[in-house]
Design a protein around this motif. Sequence first.
Motif, PDB file in Angstrom:
ATOM      1  N   LEU A 131       0.971  -0.517   0.139  1.00  0.00           N
ATOM      2  CA  LEU A 131      -0.077  -0.257  -0.022  1.00  0.00           C
ATOM      3  C   LEU A 131       1.158   1.238   0.046  1.00  0.00           C
ATOM      4  O   LEU A 131       1.473   1.216   0.315  1.00  0.00           O
ATOM      5  N   ASP A 134       2.280   3.470   2.845  1.00  0.00           N
ATOM      6  CA  ASP A 134       3.137   3.242   4.200  1.00  0.00           C
ATOM      7  C   ASP A 134       4.889   2.871   3.672  1.00  0.00           C
ATOM      8  O   ASP A 134       4.796   2.009   2.917  1.00  0.00           O
ATOM      9  N   SER A 171      -8.067   2.242  12.954  1.00  0.00           N
ATOM     10  CA  SER A 171      -7.215   2.554  12.156  1.00  0.00           C
ATOM     11  C   SER A 171      -6.922   0.977  10.896  1.00  0.00           C
ATOM     12  O   SER A 171      -6.455   1.597   9.625  1.00  0.00           O
ATOM     13  N   TYR A 172      -7.013   0.090  11.826  1.00  0.00           N
ATOM     14  CA  TYR A 172      -6.340  -0.743  10.973  1.00  0.00           C
ATOM     15  C   TYR A 172      -6.798  -1.918  10.813  1.00  0.00           C
ATOM     16  O   TYR A 172      -8.345  -2.327  12.081  1.00  0.00           O
ATOM     17  N   GLU A 193     -11.653  -6.022  10.006  1.00  0.00           N
ATOM     18  CA  GLU A 193     -11.160  -4.414   9.761  1.00  0.00           C
ATOM     19  C   GLU A 193     -11.618  -3.393  10.829  1.00  0.00           C
ATOM     20  O   GLU A 193     -12.869  -3.518  11.130  1.00  0.00           O
ATOM     21  N   MET A 207       0.272  -3.377   8.110  1.00  0.00           N
ATOM     22  CA  MET A 207       0.722  -2.523   8.027  1.00  0.00           C
ATOM     23  C   MET A 207       1.173  -1.821   5.951  1.00  0.00           C
ATOM     24  O   MET A 207       2.317  -1.696   6.341  1.00  0.00           O
ATOM     25  N   GLY A 208      -0.071  -2.510   5.192  1.00  0.00           N
ATOM     26  CA  GLY A 208       0.669  -2.313   4.159  1.00  0.00           C
ATOM     27  C   GLY A 208       1.455  -3.196   3.100  1.00  0.00           C
ATOM     28  O   GLY A 208       1.452  -3.050   2.372  1.00  0.00           O
ATOM     29  N   TYR A 210       1.603  -7.173   2.556  1.00  0.00           N
ATOM     30  CA  TYR A 210       0.700  -8.124   2.265  1.00  0.00           C
ATOM     31  C   TYR A 210       1.571  -9.628   1.002  1.00  0.00           C
ATOM     32  O   TYR A 210       2.228  -9.080   0.198  1.00  0.00           O
ATOM     33  N   THR A 235      -9.823  -7.578   3.979  1.00  0.00           N
ATOM     34  CA  THR A 235      -9.873  -7.795   4.527  1.00  0.00           C
ATOM     35  C   THR A 235     -11.019  -9.173   5.011  1.00  0.00           C
ATOM     36  O   THR A 235     -10.548  -9.914   5.085  1.00  0.00           O
ATOM     37  N   ARG A 256       7.931   1.909  10.160  1.00  0.00           N
ATOM     38  CA  ARG A 256       7.132   3.229   9.144  1.00  0.00           C
ATOM     39  C   ARG A 256       6.160   4.093   9.485  1.00  0.00           C
ATOM     40  O   ARG A 256       6.886   4.431  10.492  1.00  0.00           O
TER      41      ARG A 256
END
Length: 292
Positions: A131, A134, A171-172, A193, A207-208, A210, A235, A256
């Motif tokens: 993402l 990040d 937020s995550y 999510e 944290m962005g 995967y 998610t 990060r």
Amino acid sequence: MTFKIRKAVIPVAGLGTRFLPFTKTSPKEMLPIINRPTIDYIVDEAVKSGIKEIIFITSSTKTSIIDYFDRNLDLERQLRKKGKDVQADELQKLSGMIKIIAVRQTDAKGLGHAVLQAKSIVGNEPFALLLGDDVIYNPKKPALGQLIELAEKEQASVLGVGEVPMENVSSYGVVDPAEDIDDRTFLLKGVVEKPTQAAAPSNLSIMGRYILTPKIFEFLEERNVDEATNEIQITDSILKLINTQKVYAYKFNGIRYDMGSKEGFIKANIEYAMRDPELKETVLKTVNFYNK
Ligand code: G1P
């Protein structure tokens, strides 16, 4: 199937509303840390992690991102004419860094929908998802490379996570570990999510970064829309993946920066400047001035 991560998907179609009015005419991914746009740091991390092909999911206002990784022959020619061959060589190197493919996302229907656009290009192989908000600093071993190592060893999906204060979990995407393999590695039994603090299964947040098996596309194809956001969430499909295959979370090593927030943007610029011997002086002088 050989389990090798060669392709990375980077969605860059978001509106960037938190950075308006800048984002009225420029993509948020072009916000700089010192003299390089954020997206350069993300692509650089992918390249240093062994990725051979980048698939950008873009929209009509994001052509400057694609241009950034393309050659600018006119500029190169002008630089060379002025004897600035070093800069010209650097620009040439940047555009030859990696193969780039751009796919247009015509509706903004969320992260899951963005990733689904890459289905036919990714094909039947595991892939990385990064993402653009990040940025992760680790000059020795890039965060994505750490995830790839685990994914290729276990032949499984891996989510890059970090611990956040409980008051920030909403937020995550937050993971639910079934088993601690070691102090950085967790086998998962769930993921939620943006949960409330009370509903969060842990404080380990995505944290962005995967690594996903192509099975994810089967779940994304169901196109289930989240009622609250009216978006297709990645998610939700990852939860289905967890119920079908082994999925790990890995607490990667690295600092990060959330480039989607003004605080993260400022912090990244100051800290990267502090790592540069020439700019460090300027930061310290400025801080001293305001501390007087
Ligand atoms: C996205 C993901 C979320 C993840 C976050 C940070 O949310 O949906 O699971 O934790 O990025 O990487 P966003 O910040 O785009 O709302």
